[in-house]
Design a protein around this motif. Structure first.
Motif, PDB file in Angstrom:
ATOM      1  N   VAL A  39      30.334 -27.857  78.056  1.00  0.00           N
ATOM      2  CA  VAL A  39      31.792 -27.772  78.186  1.00  0.00           C
ATOM      3  C   VAL A  39      32.494 -27.271  76.846  1.00  0.00           C
ATOM      4  CG1 VAL A  39      33.928 -28.596  78.711  1.00  0.00           C
ATOM      5  CG2 VAL A  39      32.074 -29.077  80.127  1.00  0.00           C
ATOM      6  N   ALA A  40      32.109 -28.224  75.797  1.00  0.00           N
ATOM      7  CA  ALA A  40      32.466 -27.935  74.095  1.00  0.00           C
ATOM      8  C   ALA A  40      32.157 -26.627  73.917  1.00  0.00           C
ATOM      9  CB  ALA A  40      32.156 -28.964  73.487  1.00  0.00           C
ATOM     10  N   ARG A  41      30.833 -26.366  74.089  1.00  0.00           N
ATOM     11  CA  ARG A  41      30.473 -24.891  73.626  1.00  0.00           C
ATOM     12  C   ARG A  41      31.091 -23.560  74.337  1.00  0.00           C
ATOM     13  NH1 ARG A  41      25.659 -25.495  75.441  1.00  0.00           N
ATOM     14  NH2 ARG A  41      24.675 -26.697  73.555  1.00  0.00           N
ATOM     15  N   ASP A  42      31.412 -23.838  75.342  1.00  0.00           N
ATOM     16  CA  ASP A  42      32.023 -22.849  76.237  1.00  0.00           C
ATOM     17  C   ASP A  42      33.542 -22.669  75.944  1.00  0.00           C
ATOM     18  OD1 ASP A  42      32.493 -20.628  78.089  1.00  0.00           O
ATOM     19  OD2 ASP A  42      33.159 -22.257  79.716  1.00  0.00           O
ATOM     20  N   LEU A 103      39.925 -25.052  90.926  1.00  0.00           N
ATOM     21  CA  LEU A 103      40.870 -24.857  89.751  1.00  0.00           C
ATOM     22  C   LEU A 103      39.849 -24.983  88.487  1.00  0.00           C
ATOM     23  CD1 LEU A 103      44.509 -26.234  90.283  1.00  0.00           C
ATOM     24  CD2 LEU A 103      43.702 -23.771  90.559  1.00  0.00           C
ATOM     25  N   THR A 104      39.186 -26.147  88.531  1.00  0.00           N
ATOM     26  CA  THR A 104      38.262 -26.485  87.203  1.00  0.00           C
ATOM     27  C   THR A 104      37.261 -25.328  87.352  1.00  0.00           C
ATOM     28  OG1 THR A 104      38.638 -28.574  87.422  1.00  0.00           O
ATOM     29  CG2 THR A 104      36.747 -27.914  86.347  1.00  0.00           C
ATOM     30  N   VAL A 105      36.730 -24.606  88.300  1.00  0.00           N
ATOM     31  CA  VAL A 105      35.644 -23.633  88.238  1.00  0.00           C
ATOM     32  C   VAL A 105      36.433 -22.354  87.620  1.00  0.00           C
ATOM     33  CG1 VAL A 105      34.241 -22.472  89.744  1.00  0.00           C
ATOM     34  CG2 VAL A 105      34.583 -24.491  90.205  1.00  0.00           C
ATOM     35  N   PHE A 106      37.590 -22.129  87.851  1.00  0.00           N
ATOM     36  CA  PHE A 106      38.030 -20.748  87.603  1.00  0.00           C
ATOM     37  C   PHE A 106      39.062 -20.654  86.500  1.00  0.00           C
ATOM     38  CE2 PHE A 106      37.140 -20.484  91.998  1.00  0.00           C
ATOM     39  CZ  PHE A 106      36.156 -19.233  92.227  1.00  0.00           C
ATOM     40  N   ALA A 107      39.566 -21.895  85.902  1.00  0.00           N
ATOM     41  CA  ALA A 107      40.573 -21.794  84.790  1.00  0.00           C
ATOM     42  C   ALA A 107      39.544 -21.465  83.383  1.00  0.00           C
ATOM     43  CB  ALA A 107      40.957 -23.495  84.583  1.00  0.00           C
ATOM     44  N   PRO A 108      40.261 -20.359  82.953  1.00  0.00           N
ATOM     45  CA  PRO A 108      39.699 -19.649  81.744  1.00  0.00           C
ATOM     46  C   PRO A 108      39.814 -20.383  80.514  1.00  0.00           C
ATOM     47  CG  PRO A 108      41.986 -18.648  82.297  1.00  0.00           C
ATOM     48  CD  PRO A 108      41.603 -19.851  83.321  1.00  0.00           C
ATOM     49  N   THR A 109      40.736 -21.364  80.143  1.00  0.00           N
ATOM     50  CA  THR A 109      40.884 -21.855  78.753  1.00  0.00           C
ATOM     51  C   THR A 109      40.775 -23.486  78.903  1.00  0.00           C
ATOM     52  OG1 THR A 109      43.498 -22.094  79.139  1.00  0.00           O
ATOM     53  CG2 THR A 109      42.415 -20.008  78.240  1.00  0.00           C
ATOM     54  N   PHE A 110      40.709 -24.040  77.723  1.00  0.00           N
ATOM     55  CA  PHE A 110      40.428 -25.477  77.810  1.00  0.00           C
ATOM     56  C   PHE A 110      41.873 -25.970  78.396  1.00  0.00           C
ATOM     57  CE2 PHE A 110      41.108 -29.280  75.500  1.00  0.00           C
ATOM     58  CZ  PHE A 110      39.751 -30.202  75.596  1.00  0.00           C
ATOM     59  N   GLU A 111      43.026 -25.706  77.987  1.00  0.00           N
ATOM     60  CA  GLU A 111      44.203 -26.364  78.317  1.00  0.00           C
ATOM     61  C   GLU A 111      44.439 -26.008  79.809  1.00  0.00           C
ATOM     62  OE1 GLU A 111      44.349 -25.245  74.138  1.00  0.00           O
ATOM     63  OE2 GLU A 111      43.975 -23.877  75.989  1.00  0.00           O
ATOM     64  N   LEU A 112      44.160 -25.032  80.504  1.00  0.00           N
ATOM     65  CA  LEU A 112      44.066 -25.138  81.980  1.00  0.00           C
ATOM     66  C   LEU A 112      42.916 -25.921  82.711  1.00  0.00           C
ATOM     67  CD1 LEU A 112      44.710 -21.043  82.556  1.00  0.00           C
ATOM     68  CD2 LEU A 112      46.315 -23.393  82.968  1.00  0.00           C
ATOM     69  N   VAL A 113      41.736 -26.174  82.031  1.00  0.00           N
ATOM     70  CA  VAL A 113      40.972 -26.904  82.473  1.00  0.00           C
ATOM     71  C   VAL A 113      41.279 -28.430  82.324  1.00  0.00           C
ATOM     72  CG1 VAL A 113      38.396 -27.983  82.236  1.00  0.00           C
ATOM     73  CG2 VAL A 113      38.654 -25.294  81.915  1.00  0.00           C
ATOM     74  N   LEU A 119      44.907 -33.153  87.460  1.00  0.00           N
ATOM     75  CA  LEU A 119      45.204 -32.979  88.918  1.00  0.00           C
ATOM     76  C   LEU A 119      44.175 -33.622  89.994  1.00  0.00           C
ATOM     77  CD1 LEU A 119      46.877 -29.358  89.164  1.00  0.00           C
ATOM     78  CD2 LEU A 119      48.131 -31.637  88.980  1.00  0.00           C
ATOM     79  N   SER A 120      42.838 -33.232  89.335  1.00  0.00           N
ATOM     80  CA  SER A 120      41.827 -33.748  90.076  1.00  0.00           C
ATOM     81  C   SER A 120      41.601 -35.192  90.134  1.00  0.00           C
ATOM     82  CB  SER A 120      40.567 -33.100  89.822  1.00  0.00           C
ATOM     83  OG  SER A 120      40.372 -32.070  89.663  1.00  0.00           O
ATOM     84  N   GLY A 121      42.059 -35.745  89.403  1.00  0.00           N
ATOM     85  CA  GLY A 121      42.167 -37.331  89.371  1.00  0.00           C
ATOM     86  C   GLY A 121      43.091 -37.928  90.036  1.00  0.00           C
ATOM     87  N   LEU A 122      44.281 -37.447  90.604  1.00  0.00           N
ATOM     88  CA  LEU A 122      45.473 -37.726  90.874  1.00  0.00           C
ATOM     89  C   LEU A 122      45.132 -38.493  92.331  1.00  0.00           C
ATOM     90  CD1 LEU A 122      48.318 -35.397  90.367  1.00  0.00           C
ATOM     91  CD2 LEU A 122      48.014 -37.526  89.476  1.00  0.00           C
ATOM     92  N   PRO A 123      44.188 -37.791  93.452  1.00  0.00           N
ATOM     93  CA  PRO A 123      44.046 -38.451  94.604  1.00  0.00           C
ATOM     94  C   PRO A 123      43.047 -39.516  94.917  1.00  0.00           C
ATOM     95  CG  PRO A 123      43.838 -35.938  94.747  1.00  0.00           C
ATOM     96  CD  PRO A 123      43.698 -36.304  93.236  1.00  0.00           C
ATOM     97  N   HIS A 124      42.320 -39.543  93.795  1.00  0.00           N
ATOM     98  CA  HIS A 124      40.914 -40.322  93.467  1.00  0.00           C
ATOM     99  C   HIS A 124      41.170 -41.729  94.166  1.00  0.00           C
ATOM    100  CE1 HIS A 124      37.354 -42.124  91.117  1.00  0.00           C
ATOM    101  NE2 HIS A 124      37.797 -42.975  91.787  1.00  0.00           N
ATOM    102  N   GLY A 125      42.006 -42.731  93.363  1.00  0.00           N
ATOM    103  CA  GLY A 125      42.341 -43.926  94.044  1.00  0.00           C
ATOM    104  C   GLY A 125      42.886 -44.198  95.259  1.00  0.00           C
ATOM    105  N   ALA A 126      43.987 -43.095  95.644  1.00  0.00           N
ATOM    106  CA  ALA A 126      44.379 -43.150  97.142  1.00  0.00           C
ATOM    107  C   ALA A 126      43.240 -43.139  98.083  1.00  0.00           C
ATOM    108  CB  ALA A 126      45.464 -42.298  97.276  1.00  0.00           C
TER     109      ALA A 126
END
Length: 413
Positions: A39-42, A103-113, A119-126
Motif C-alpha cells: 500500500v505504501a509503495r503504491d 470504494l477502497t478498490v477504486f479510490a485513486p489517492t491516499f486521501e480517498l483511500v 467509512l468501512s469501519g463505521l458498520p463494523h461494531g453494529a
C-alpha cells in the motif's frame, strides 16, 4: 423432513449468512496489515523512494482510521437502530460494507483511500452487536451462546484463511485485489441475509438516549479502557508484522502469509480457551491474560531476528490476545446492566481503539527511527497498562461491595 429439522436447517442458514459477513469484517480489518508495504509503495511513491520506513508508518494511518470508524460507528449506529427490524438493519449494514470496501478498490489517492477505510469501519461494531442479538433469537433459549459463537466463527476463520490468502493475493496481483474480494464477500452476505435471516420486529420501546445510558456506569468505562489500551499491545505488533518478517527476520515476502496463518490459528484456539477460562474465573483470566500478553510480546521483541521464534511468538500473541477477548466481552456485559445490545457493540469499539492506538504508536516509534522491533516494546507497555486498569476496576468493585455507598463506580443492579 420434520418441522423440527426444517427449523434447525433454517437457523443454520441464517447463522451462516451472518457468519459470511463476520468473515468479511475480519478480512477487511486485518488484511491491510500484511499489505502495508504494498500500500505504501503504491499510494506514497515519492516518500517510499526516499524513506520506505516512513512510508510504511504513513500507511499505518489507514489502520487507525478504520479503527476510528468502528469506535464512532458502534455505539451511534447500534443505539440509533435498536428500535428497527433487525433483519433489515443487518441487510443495510452488509450493503454499506459492500459499497465502502468497493470504494477502497477504486479510490485513486491516499486521501480517498483513507476516507473509504474510515467509512468501512463505521458498520463494523453494529454488525456484530445486532448480529449477536439476531443469532440469539434464531437459536432460541438454551442455545443462544452457540448461535453467537457460530457468527463469531467467521471472524476467527478470516484470520486463519481469509487474511493470509488475501495477503498473498495482494502481493501477487496488487493490494486492491484483496479488497475487491472483500467487497464480493459482503455482497454475498447481503444476498444471503436477505434470503435466510428471518424477520424480527426489533425493540420498538428502545430509544437512542436510553441505549446511551450505559455510559453513566463507571465500571463500563474501566472495562472499555482495559480492553482498548491493553489490546493496543497486540495491534502494535499485528499492524507491522509484515516488515518485522521481511526487514528484521530477513525472510522473503511469501513467508508473511504463512506467519499470519499461525497468528490466525493462535487467535482461533485462544478464543476457545479464553471462553472456557472466563467461565471458571473471569477476574484471573483478565488479569493473568494481560500479564501473559506482556510476557509474550517481550519474548517476541527479544527473538525477532529469527523467523522460527518470530513465528512462534506471533502465534503466542494471537493466542493470548484472543484468550482475553471473550473475557473482556463478558466483563463488559457483566457491568452494563440492562444495556446488553450496545455493550456488545461497545466491545468492538474498545478493541478498535486498541487497533488505532497500537497502529499509531507503533508507527510513531518506527517513524522516529527506532526500527521495527520497537512496536513490540510499545505493546508490552500497553499490555501492562491494560492490566493496571483492570486491577483498578476490580479493586473499586471489591471496595464498593464492602461499602456499597462509597463509590459511584459500583455496578448498577
Amino acid at each position: 423432513m420434520t418441522s423440527s429439522s426444517s427449523t434447525r436447517g433454517a437457523a443454520k442458514w441464517a447463522l451462516l449468512s451472518l457468519a459470511i459477513g463476520s468473515f468479511g469484517i475480519g478480512m477487511t480489518e486485518f488484511v491491510i496489515m500484511g499489505l502495508l508495504p504494498d500500500v505504501a509503495r503504491d499510494l506514497e511513491p515519492t516518500l517510499w523512494a526516499s524513506d520506505p520506513d516512513a512510508a510504511i508508518a504513513q500507511a499505518g494511518i489507514l489502520i487507525s482510521l478504520y479503527a476510528l470508524g468502528v469506535v464512532i460507528g458502534a455505539p451511534t449506529i447500534a443505539g440509533a437502530v435498536a428500535r428497527y427490524p433487525r433483519h433489515r438493519v443487518m441487510l443495510a449494514l452488509a450493503l454499506a460494507l459492500t459499497v465502502f470496501n468497493a470504494l477502497t478498490v477504486f479510490a485513486p489517492t491516499f486521501e480517498l483511500v483513507a476516507v473509504s477505510r474510515f467509512l468501512s469501519g463505521l458498520p463494523h461494531g453494529a454488525y456484530f452487536g445486532i448480529g449477536a442479538l439476531v443469532a440469539a433469537d434464531v437459536m432460541g433459549p438454551g442455545k443462544r451462546a452457540k448461535g453467537v459463537a457460530f457468527v463469531l466463527t467467521g471472524l476467527t476463520i478470516a484470520n486463519v484463511v481469509g487474511v493470509p490468502l488475501g495477503t498473498f493475493l495482494g502481493q501477487q496481483v496488487g493490494w486492491r485485489a484483496a479488497f475487491a474480494v472483500v467487497a464480493g464477500i459482503f455482497a454475498l452476505a447481503a444476498i444471503t441475509i436477505a434470503v435466510f435471516v428471518p424477520a424480527h420486529d426489533g425493540d420498538k420501546g428502545r430509544t437512542f438516549l436510553a441505549e446511551l445510558s450505559v455510559f453513566t456506569v463507571g465500571q463500563v468505562w474501566l472495562a472499555l479502557g482495559s480492553g482498548a489500551i491493553g489490546f493496543g499491545g497486540m495491534f502494535a505488533v499485528y499492524s507491522y508484522v509484515a516488515p518485522m518478517i521481511t526487514e528484521v527476520a530477513g525472510s522473503p515476502a511469501w513467508s508473511v502469509p504463512l506467519v499470519l496463518v499461525g497468528m490466525g490459528l493462535g487467535m482461533t484456539v485462544g478464543n476457545l480457551v479464553g471462553g472456557a477460562l472466563a467461565d471458571i474465573d473471569l477476574r484471573r483470566t483478565i488479569l493473568g491474560g494481560f500479564i501473559a500478553l506482556a510476557a509474550v510480546l517481550s519474548l517476541l521483541a527479544l527473538t525477532m531476528t529469527g523467523i522460527v521464534l518470530l513465528a512462534v511468538f506471533v502465534f503466542g500473541v494471537g493466542f493470548v490476545s484472543s484468550m482475553l477477548s471473550p473475557a473482556i466481552q463478558t466483563r463488559l456485559m457483566e457491568v452494563a446492566g440492562d444495556n446488553q445490545s450496545i455493550a456488545a457493540a461497545l466491545n468492538h469499539s474498545a478493541l478498535n481503539i486498541g487497533n488505532s492506538l497500537g497502529a499509531a504508536l507503533g508507527g510513531a516509534v518506527i517513524a522516529a527511527g527506532l526500527g521495527f522491533v520497537a512496536p513490540a516494546w510499545v505493546g508490552v507497555v500497553l499490555a501492562l497498562a491494560g492490566f493496571g486498569i483492570a486491577a483498578v476496576s476490580y479493586g473499586i468493585e471489591r471496595a464498593a461491595t464492602r461499602t456499597p455507598d462509597a463509590s459511584g463506580l459500583k455496578q448498577s443492579a
